[in-house]
Design a protein around this motif. Structure first.
Motif, mmCIF file in Angstrom:
data_model
loop_
_atom_site.group_PDB
_atom_site.id
_atom_site.type_symbol
_atom_site.label_atom_id
_atom_site.label_comp_id
_atom_site.label_asym_id
_atom_site.label_seq_id
_atom_site.Cartn_x
_atom_site.Cartn_y
_atom_site.Cartn_z
ATOM 1 N N GLU A 1 -8.148 6.614 -9.204
ATOM 2 C CA GLU A 1 -8.002 5.166 -9.308
ATOM 3 C C GLU A 1 -6.835 4.850 -10.224
ATOM 4 O OE1 GLU A 1 -11.134 2.352 -10.451
ATOM 5 O OE2 GLU A 1 -12.445 3.601 -9.194
ATOM 6 N N LYS B 1 0.808 -1.222 0.000
ATOM 7 C CA LYS B 1 0.000 0.000 0.000
ATOM 8 C C LYS B 1 0.840 1.271 0.000
ATOM 9 C CE LYS B 1 -3.992 -2.080 2.105
ATOM 10 N NZ LYS B 1 -4.663 -2.369 3.362
ATOM 11 N N GLU C 1 0.380 6.889 -0.670
ATOM 12 C CA GLU C 1 -0.249 5.673 -0.162
ATOM 13 C C GLU C 1 -1.436 5.301 -1.032
ATOM 14 O OE1 GLU C 1 -0.618 5.306 4.409
ATOM 15 O OE2 GLU C 1 -0.329 7.445 3.949
ATOM 16 N N ILE D 1 -4.753 7.354 -1.820
ATOM 17 C CA ILE D 1 -5.434 8.003 -0.707
ATOM 18 C C ILE D 1 -4.669 9.208 -0.168
ATOM 19 C CG2 ILE D 1 -7.011 6.182 0.064
ATOM 20 C CD1 ILE D 1 -4.887 5.350 2.074
ATOM 21 N N LYS D 2 -3.341 9.172 -0.234
ATOM 22 C CA LYS D 2 -2.618 10.349 0.231
ATOM 23 C C LYS D 2 -1.281 10.468 -0.497
ATOM 24 C CE LYS D 2 -1.613 13.034 4.369
ATOM 25 N NZ LYS D 2 -1.838 14.259 3.604
ATOM 26 N N LYS E 1 -4.923 2.621 -1.554
ATOM 27 C CA LYS E 1 -5.878 1.785 -0.822
ATOM 28 C C LYS E 1 -6.308 0.663 -1.758
ATOM 29 C CE LYS E 1 -10.008 3.243 0.038
ATOM 30 N NZ LYS E 1 -11.027 4.201 0.395
ATOM 31 N N GLU F 1 -4.738 12.697 -5.538
ATOM 32 C CA GLU F 1 -5.405 11.980 -4.454
ATOM 33 C C GLU F 1 -6.819 11.635 -4.896
ATOM 34 O OE1 GLU F 1 -5.000 14.166 -0.778
ATOM 35 O OE2 GLU F 1 -2.832 13.831 -0.722
ATOM 36 N N GLY F 2 -7.236 10.432 -4.559
ATOM 37 C CA GLY F 2 -8.579 10.008 -4.926
ATOM 38 C C GLY F 2 -8.653 9.306 -6.271
#
Ligand code: ADP
Ligand code: ADP
Ligand code: MG
Length: 672
Positions: free
Chosen positions: A624, A604, A670, A652-653, A672, A621-622
């Motif tokens: 896919e 991750k 990072e 995510i970050k 997810k 961020e966010g």
């Protein structure tokens, strides 16, 4: 003949040149930077001189420092190896001025051929086929657009002063041209101090086939056949072979003749290589000439029997070539693998660190060691640092046929023992096992098509599984014998075991999800091992603790890397890394009742695999992302390295910003 040669280089090529100097009875002088105080080339040379700090600009590229070293050492000639000053005409002129011989071509030939635009014009003038394109520098995007439209996409942008695969961009569509031109110019400026770019048609699915030539100072020129170097990553050669499985005798003759014509046109002397790309219809086009000894020269040496370094030295000393074209015969087949400190599982990013363990196959071989040559340049304990090319060594094998050279290579790759830095041994082994490679159906897209931009060893052929199972049977038996011997000695101190103990054991080898029951019987020559209905004979002198297993399986040489870790063996073989357990049948039954423990998940976090400059973050961020998608770009070793997603997920970050100087292992983002 020269009395003493100074080698203005480091690493394997410096060692290679020292070896021939020794054979010729010539003293060798090594130069070294502060980072190379304990380097192998310094150990090997008759004399050595410190020339400056680690950074190449202050040491191996520092002409003043090298001139001083020459004077200090009294050397009467200089061999430049490849890279560094090998194609620097100013350096050659400085040497000439001081009356020192340069073991290489004359400076004007270097200038003419070192510049891709100029060399292409000379080729055209001499009727040598070249790739359609322009023979002048691209000045701006407008000019680039116009020419690209004329010749049609895809096109390739190249730095005129380029080398080593740097400063090259393939552009498949008009929309990419502007950005590609920008990065290409900036890479050319930072790597070569010369931002001139030209463009030509990108030949689809080409092969890279090059001709080695030798020319003396009396106008005699011969070619020594070809090398095929189509196994490339990002326009850099990874594996080479001689001859090429693609060439007929006639084509070899035609390409050889063109190469000799080009060399004659610039009054060439010394060793040199004329590179061609060959399309699927067997048309060949000149791309560039390298006016130096090439990395992959050993494969030519093995099939021709000519020591190229020896010839270069003799030519520089004013001797005539001792053979003519009709004396050059190609015998058998040779392969070379470049062993790099890089991590194939992380997009082949360079890996730096200490070579905690290092052992070349030739020193650990069971049985015969002929057919294997290692051109190495490191000692165990050396540091692979960020200042120099991350190549550790070259592994070269030969045989009467291509298949035989491949067989030796597969064996030798399994014998190579490297710990401490990530390396491409497993990847190279996987290429050797690839059926398309074995069929000789190559192109410069081979790696991208067969492996993508990173390499995760996963598939194992059935016969390899059986081989590992059998070898592990023998290994486990040797371990068990040693254990019982120690135990018996501790109990009564007798040699009872050696005289009377007959090992006959049933085991279960657990490989992935599968269980293989085996039966091992100690025999005179080694072990008789049966897996189901099939039986094998294993002979070996392996002892517990040795990380390399070498032996014969039904008479065939086999080797693999085996390390005992807690309750299992970590096995590396033909590109596959796997954990194998060997347990008793009762334990195997019980094992199926124990629930499995999940391994921790490190995937991750996206970490920087090396120190470098974060050039860009390619995601938000966010967002896919899919496996293999580019996440960020890090500049290190003058190359832009893409960091790709190692799984599908959502960002995510993001923890770092472009412009950051990254440490190894620093968190970039990072998932997810
Ligand atoms: P080619 O240049 O055609 O790829 P080689 O494979 O023999 O031929 O050369 C690759 C080597 O060239 C690299 O390992 C490196 O040592 C050297 N080299 C040439 N030019 C450069 C450069 N500008 N920067 C770094 N290395 C270079
Ligand atoms: P370098 O000096 O870096 O070795 P080259 O001109 O030799 O640069 O090109 C390096 C590689 O790029 C070649 O081996 C080949 O794979 C590829 N290449 C170069 N020119 C073309 C072209 N016109 N079409 C297709 N591939 C090319
Ligand atoms: Mg090239």
């Amino acid at each position: 003949m020269f009395k003493s040669i100074l080698i203005a280089n480091r690493g394997e090529i410096a060692c290679r040149i020292i070896r021939t100097a020794r054979i010729l009875g010539i003293k060798s002088v090594a130069v070294y930077s502060e980072a190379d105080k304990n380097a192998l080339h310094v150990d090997m040379a008759s004399d050595s001189i410190l020339i400056g700090p680690a950074s190449p600009a202050e040491s191996y590229l520092n002409i003043d420092a090298i001139m001083e070293a020459i004077e200090l050492s009294g050397a009467d000639a200089v061999h430049p190896g490849y890279g560094f000053l090998s194609e620097n005409a100013d350096f050659v002129e400085r040497l000439q001025h001081d009356g020192i011989s340069f073991i290489g071509p004359r400076p004007d030939a270097i200038r003419q051929m070192g510049d891709k635009i100029e060399s292409k014009m000379i080729a055209i003038k001499n009727g040598i086929p070249t790739v359609p394109g322009v023979e002048e520098p691209i000045l701006d995007i407008k000019m680039a657009n116009k020419i690209a439209n004329e010749i049609g996409y895809p096109i390739i942008l190249k730095a005129s002063a380029g080398g080593g695969g740097k400063g090259i961009r393939v552009v498949t569509d008009k929309s990419e041209l502007k950005n590609a031109l920008k990065t290409c110019i900036s890479e050319a400026e930072s790597s070569f101090g010369d931002g001139r770019i030209f463009l030509e048609k990108f030949i689809a699915n080409p092969r890279h086939i090059e001709i080695q030539i030798l020319a003396d100072t009396f106008g005699n020129i011969v070619h020594l056949g070809e090398r095929e170097c189509s196994i490339q990553r990002r326009h850099q050669k990874v594996m080479e072979e001689a001859p090429s499985p693609f060439l007929s005798d006639q084509m070899r003759k035609d390409m050889g003749t063109q190469a000799v014509t080009l060399a004659a046109a610039v009054d060439y002397s010394s060793a040199g290589t004329v590179e061609f790309i060959v399309d699927a219809d067997r048309n060949f086009y000149f791309v560039e000439m390298n006016t130096r000894l090439q990395v992959e020269h050993p494969v030519t040496e093995l099939v021709t029997g000519v020591d190229l370094v020896e010839q270069m030295i003799k030519i520089a000393a004013g001797k005539k070539l001792e053979f003519s074209q009709s004396d050059i015969k190609l015998n058998g087949w040779a392969m070379e693998s470049r062993i790099y400190a890089e991590d194939p599982t992380r997009g082949f990013l360079p890996s730096i660190g200490r070579l905690v363990r290092y052992r070349e196959p030739i020193t650990s071989a069971f049985g015969t060691t002929k057919n294997v040559r290692v051109d190495g340049g490191v000692n165990e304990g050396d540091e692979i640092n960020r200042y120099y090319d991350p190549m550790i060594a070259k592994l070269i094998t030969n045989g009467e046929t291509r298949g035989e050279a491949i067989r030796h290579m597969r064996w030798a790759l399994d014998e190579y023992y490297i710990r401490g830095v990530a390396n491409n041994l497993g990847f190279l082994a996987a290429v050797m096992s690839n059926s398309r490679f074995q069929a000789g159906s190559l192109s410069t897209n081979f790696i991208a098509e067969e492996f993508g931009n990173r390499f995760i060893p996963e598939k194992t052929e059935h016969e390899d599984i059986e081989l590992i199972v059998v070898v592990l049977g023998a290994v486990n038996c040797i371990v068990a014998e040693k254990r019982s011997r120690l135990l018996l000695r501790r109990m009564d101190g007798t040699s009872y075991y050696r005289d009377n103990y007959q090992v006959r054991q049933n085991w279960v080898v657990i490989f992935g999800e599968e269980k293989y029951p085996i039966r091992v019987i100690r025999s005179n020559s080694g072990f008789d091992i049966s897996v189901g209905k099939r039986s094998f004979v294993v002979e070996t002198d392996w002892t517990p603790g040795n990380p390399i297993f070498s032996g014969r399986l039904n008479g065939e040489l086999v080797s693999m890397q085996i390390e005992r870790e807690a309750t299992f063996y970590k096995v590396q073989h033909t590109g596959l890394t796997t954990d194998v357990r060997v347990i008793s049948p009762i334990a195997a039954d019980m094992l199926s009742m124990i629930p499995e423990k999940l391994a921790p998940d490190y995937s991750k976090q996206v970490l920087s695999p090396m120190p470098g400059l974060l050039m860009s973050i390619d995601v938000e961020e966010g967002q896919e992302v899919n496996l293999g998608e580019s996440l960020a770009t890090v500049e290190a070793m003058k190359m832009e390295n893409k960091i790709v997603a190692e799984r599908n997920g959502v960002i995510i970050k993001i923890h770092s910003r472009s412009g950051d100087n990254l440490e190894v292992g620093q968190l970039i983002m990072e998932l997810k």
